[in-house]
Design an enzyme around this catalytic site. Structure first.
Site, PDB file in Angstrom:
ATOM      1  N   ALA A  33      -2.324  13.212  -5.785  1.00 43.73           N
ATOM      2  CA  ALA A  33      -1.871  11.671  -5.326  1.00 43.73           C
ATOM      3  C   ALA A  33      -3.276  10.969  -4.978  1.00 43.73           C
ATOM      4  CB  ALA A  33      -0.871  11.749  -4.341  1.00 43.73           C
ATOM      5  N   LYS A  34      -2.862   9.824  -5.142  1.00 39.89           N
ATOM      6  CA  LYS A  34      -4.098   8.926  -4.764  1.00 39.89           C
ATOM      7  C   LYS A  34      -3.442   7.363  -4.546  1.00 39.89           C
ATOM      8  CE  LYS A  34      -8.814   9.007  -4.816  1.00 39.89           C
ATOM      9  NZ  LYS A  34      -9.700  10.147  -4.673  1.00 39.89           N
ATOM     10  N   GLY A  35      -4.416   6.657  -3.918  1.00 40.42           N
ATOM     11  CA  GLY A  35      -3.682   5.342  -3.274  1.00 40.42           C
ATOM     12  C   GLY A  35      -4.974   4.652  -3.418  1.00 40.42           C
TER      13      GLY A  35
END
Ligand code: NAD
Length: 434
Positions: free
Chosen positions: A123-125
């Site tokens: 995941a990444k934000g």
């Protein structure tokens, strides 16, 4: 296998934002997946899973600035794949953050976590904001509002953010506090990279540089290069590059060249890394350091070394400088420092490239240790952490090395083969979900 069971995806059914038409980071990632497709065996029927993030959340982050005006920032959280465990990946604050970039970074986290075999998906934000333009209060409000907005998909068992470019321990503390208060109880395991006093782990700050050192020494051992006296060149002298350089020097190597955003240095007998780290802490960069000769940025790439560590930004080794590089091993401390074209040039020159998804995985590995320690509320010593980190990194290196020699492919392709097989096998065995 029935025709219905095979992947039936046609180009027309792919949403427009998933196309590789532009050369953005997501396009690069899709090309990397295409390169490994022929090696995935029966798992390849699930390959479309890797080309589509599981979940994309775009959020509006409105805050009142100190001057009374209201500003809106665009934020993202992308969960690329969660077949092997909760999503895991950092949060980036930068004025150039795009959805394509966050999607690619989330996918590379899936690959990295699977390559080193930590039980996470990817995941990444990110928030499109230049944090240097915000006051501390504004930064806190942006962080807390963003955390509340993505709070519907993050959690200690679902998706665990961490620091990335321009985010740090303080921002992780605000994220943990906001999530916890929205839940009504303290949940330290929702983020990693926290301050030690709030459930952070010893060794986390040094973990990525230490991992670079471990895989660098492993690559040297396998290729018959003696670390004692080996010549090291490092681009970027921050958290990753500075620590890796110091560890190589402590092991008897000579750091002969260093470059960062303030300049480049050369000293064939070896730069004193402790003195240089102090200089950087005092002045913000390597420029002006008296213990080595200043050289131009172009010259830096031509200095002969045994191990070159790009540990600054993406796209630093390109078609323009790859041919001039005189080194034996490249250990990618940064994410995506080598373009695909440069990768091929280095490969043709016989340079061994240890890819980012293995080389810089020390950070996420100790993040995993932090998460485990938070769940048990029992904290390990720094020695225990470093020993476990070393074991994970060596095992990952070894598995990838084996696949590279079995298939006569680069370490990057081998890392993708190992990782994509693990992800797709988990997907297949779970069945309909996740
Ligand atoms: P940092 O901010 O501590 O250091 C960055 C370094 O890059 C600094 O020395 C800076 O001067 C240099 N730099 C910036 N712009 C440059 C330019 N134009 N030319 C040359 N040098 C330049 O960051 P970091 O944490 O060391 O991260 C470095 C890289 O490693 C990034 O790509 C990051 O995504 C990657 N990475 C970091 C971690 C981690 O745990 N810190 C984990 C995995 C990957």
């Amino acid at each position: 296998m029935s025709a219905q069971l095979q992947s039936t995806t046609s180009a027309q059914s792919i949403p427009s934002y998933l196309h590789a038409d532009d050369l953005g980071p997501w396009g690069n990632y899709l090309r990397q997946v295409d390169r490994v497709a022929p090696y995935l065996g029966s798992s390849s029927r699930w390959i479309e899973t890797l080309k589509r993030p599981k979940r994309i959340l775009i959020v509006d982050v409105p805050i009142e600035l100190d001057n009374g005006t209201v500003a809106h920032f665009e934020g993202y959280r992308v969960q690329h794949n969660v077949s092997r465990g909760p999503g895991k990946g950092g949060v980036r604050y930068h004025q150039d953050v795009t959805l394509s970039e966050v999607m690619a970074l989330s996918a590379w986290m899936s690959v990295k976590n699977a390559a080193v075999n930590v039980p996470y998906g990817g995941a990444k934000g990110g928030i499109r904001v230049d944090p240097r333009t915000l006051s501390r209060g504004e930064l806190e409000r942006v962080t807390r509002r963003y955390t509340s907005e993505i709070g519907i998909i993050i959690g200690p068992n679902t998706d665990i953010p961490a620091p990335d470019v321009n985010t740090n321990e303080q921002i992780m503390a605000w994220m943990m506090d906001t999530y916890s208060m929205n839940q009504g109880q303290t949940a330290t395991g929702v983020v990693t990279g926290k301050p030690i006093t709030l459930g952070g782990s010893l060794g986390r700050r040094e973990a990525t540089g230490r991992g670079v050192f471990v895989v660098g020494t492993e690559a040297a051992r396998r290729t018959g290069l003696e670390i004692k006296g080996a010549r090291i060149a490092v681009q970027g002298f921050g958290n990753v590059g500075g620590i890796a350089a110091r560890l190589f020097e402590e092991a008897g190597a000579k750091v002969v060249a260093v470059q960062d955003h303030t300049g480049a240095l050369h000293k064939s007998s070896g730069i004193d890394t402790h003195a240089l780290l102090e200089h950087v802490a005092n002045t913000g960069g390597v420029g002006g350091f008296k213990g080595a000769d200043p050289v131009s940025n172009d010259e830096f790439w031509t200095i002969e070394s045994d191990i070159l560590i790009p540990a600054a930004l993406e796209n630093q080794i390109t078609e323009k400088n790859a041919a001039k590089i005189k080194t034996k091993i490249v250990v990618e401390g940064a994410n995506g420092p080598t373009t695909t074209a440069a990768d091929d040039i280095l490969h043709d020159k016989g340079v061994l490239v240890i890819p980012d998804v293995v080389a810089n995985a020390g950070g996420v590995t100790v993040s995993y240790f932090e998460w485990v320690q938070d769940f048990s509320s029992f904290f390990w010593t720094e020695d225990e952490i470093n020993q476990r980190l070393e074991r994970v990194m060596r095992e990952a290196f070894s598995a990838v090395w084996q696949v590279a020699s079995d298939n006569k492919v680069s370490m990057r392709t081998a890392a993708f083969i190992v990782a994509c097989k693990r992800i797709l096998m988990a997907r297949e065995m779970r069945g309909l979900y996740p």
